[in-house]
Design an enzyme around this catalytic site. Sequence first.
Site, PDB file in Angstrom:
ATOM      1  N   ASP A  16       0.867  -1.175   0.000  1.00 46.05           N
ATOM      2  CA  ASP A  16       0.000   0.000   0.000  1.00 46.05           C
ATOM      3  C   ASP A  16       0.909   1.232   0.000  1.00 46.05           C
ATOM      4  O   ASP A  16       2.148   1.122  -0.106  1.00 46.05           O
ATOM      5  CB  ASP A  16      -1.009  -0.035   1.166  1.00 46.05           C
ATOM      6  CG  ASP A  16      -0.401   0.333   2.525  1.00 46.05           C
ATOM      7  OD1 ASP A  16       0.839   0.488   2.629  1.00 46.05           O
ATOM      8  OD2 ASP A  16      -1.173   0.460   3.496  1.00 46.05           O
ATOM      9  N   CYS A  39       3.374  -2.596   4.010  1.00 46.98           N
ATOM     10  CA  CYS A  39       2.447  -1.503   4.350  1.00 46.98           C
ATOM     11  C   CYS A  39       3.165  -0.635   5.375  1.00 46.98           C
ATOM     12  O   CYS A  39       4.387  -0.765   5.540  1.00 46.98           O
ATOM     13  CB  CYS A  39       1.087  -2.029   4.816  1.00 46.98           C
ATOM     14  SG  CYS A  39       1.049  -2.847   6.428  1.00 46.98           S
ATOM     15  N   THR A  75       3.069  -0.547   8.708  1.00 47.25           N
ATOM     16  CA  THR A  75       3.605  -1.335   9.825  1.00 47.25           C
ATOM     17  C   THR A  75       4.019  -2.741   9.422  1.00 47.25           C
ATOM     18  O   THR A  75       4.727  -3.416  10.176  1.00 47.25           O
ATOM     19  CB  THR A  75       2.536  -1.492  10.925  1.00 47.25           C
ATOM     20  OG1 THR A  75       1.387  -2.122  10.335  1.00 47.25           O
ATOM     21  CG2 THR A  75       2.137  -0.147  11.514  1.00 47.25           C
ATOM     22  N   HIS A 118      10.754 -22.981  10.386  1.00 49.46           N
ATOM     23  CA  HIS A 118       9.734 -23.672  11.181  1.00 49.46           C
ATOM     24  C   HIS A 118       8.317 -23.508  10.649  1.00 49.46           C
ATOM     25  O   HIS A 118       7.504 -24.416  10.809  1.00 49.46           O
ATOM     26  CB  HIS A 118       9.779 -23.178  12.632  1.00 49.46           C
ATOM     27  CG  HIS A 118      10.980 -23.674  13.381  1.00 49.46           C
ATOM     28  ND1 HIS A 118      11.156 -23.464  14.731  1.00 49.46           N
ATOM     29  CD2 HIS A 118      12.070 -24.378  12.960  1.00 49.46           C
ATOM     30  CE1 HIS A 118      12.305 -24.017  15.117  1.00 49.46           C
ATOM     31  NE2 HIS A 118      12.881 -24.564  14.066  1.00 49.46           N
ATOM     32  N   HIS A 132       8.019 -29.980  12.008  1.00 48.98           N
ATOM     33  CA  HIS A 132       7.355 -28.723  11.640  1.00 48.98           C
ATOM     34  C   HIS A 132       6.320 -28.935  10.532  1.00 48.98           C
ATOM     35  O   HIS A 132       5.351 -28.186  10.454  1.00 48.98           O
ATOM     36  CB  HIS A 132       8.396 -27.690  11.227  1.00 48.98           C
ATOM     37  CG  HIS A 132       9.407 -27.433  12.306  1.00 48.98           C
ATOM     38  ND1 HIS A 132       9.065 -26.870  13.511  1.00 48.98           N
ATOM     39  CD2 HIS A 132      10.728 -27.737  12.383  1.00 48.98           C
ATOM     40  CE1 HIS A 132      10.132 -26.803  14.286  1.00 48.98           C
ATOM     41  NE2 HIS A 132      11.152 -27.329  13.623  1.00 48.98           N
TER      42      HIS A 132
HETATM   43  C1  RB5 Z   1      -2.022   3.168   6.113  1.00 48.88           C
HETATM   44  O1  RB5 Z   1      -2.036   4.470   6.603  1.00 48.88           O
HETATM   45  C2  RB5 Z   1      -1.609   2.210   7.221  1.00 48.88           C
HETATM   46  O2  RB5 Z   1      -2.668   2.029   8.099  1.00 48.88           O
HETATM   47  C3  RB5 Z   1      -1.167   0.894   6.646  1.00 48.88           C
HETATM   48  O3  RB5 Z   1      -0.097   1.099   5.773  1.00 48.88           O
HETATM   49  C4  RB5 Z   1      -0.686  -0.128   7.625  1.00 48.88           C
HETATM   50  O4  RB5 Z   1       0.261   0.388   8.506  1.00 48.88           O
HETATM   51  C5  RB5 Z   1      -1.714  -0.917   8.311  1.00 48.88           C
HETATM   52  O5  RB5 Z   1      -1.418  -1.847   9.074  1.00 48.88           O
END
Ligand code: RB5
Length: 144
Positions: free
Chosen positions: A7, A64, A66, A97, A132
């Site tokens: 994203d 993304c 995070t 694993h 595993h």
């Molecule tokens: C987008 O702003 C953000 O929420 C997305 O990239 C991500 O971090 C979601 O887990």
Amino acid sequence: MIALGADHGGYALKEEIKQYLDAKGIPYKDFGCYNTESVDYPDMAKAPCEAVVAGECEKALLFCGTGVGISIAANKIKGIRACCCSDAFSAKYTRLHNNANALCLGGRVVGAGLATELVELFLTTEFEGGRHARRIEKIAALEG
Ligand code: RB5
């Protein structure tokens, strides 16, 4: 063939990782996004994960902000074992694993240097099998 998806929060890191893949001669298919316009990470997880499940791609690298949101979305797709990592031990052991087939990285969490090391570990570490494998079968059974 590696499937890529991101994203807007992971776009820049995806582009950095493409430079690493290019330098190593590792082929990839980039399912987007292709700029920093806001998109929804579940939409961006779908196509690369489906390419892995279909056998068109061996593994997915997903990005993304995070790494967490896109990993949650990816793990909803039957056959995907996605791991959100920001440390080397997890990136290695999720292959050894868990036979993970998708690595999820946070563009707002890890820098390009660490992310490249995590990708390298993920792509070069083989599943250990043995006990595993039984656990992976049990994960598949949870999918119904
Ligand atoms: C987008 O702003 C953000 O929420 C997305 O990239 C991500 O971090 C979601 O887990």
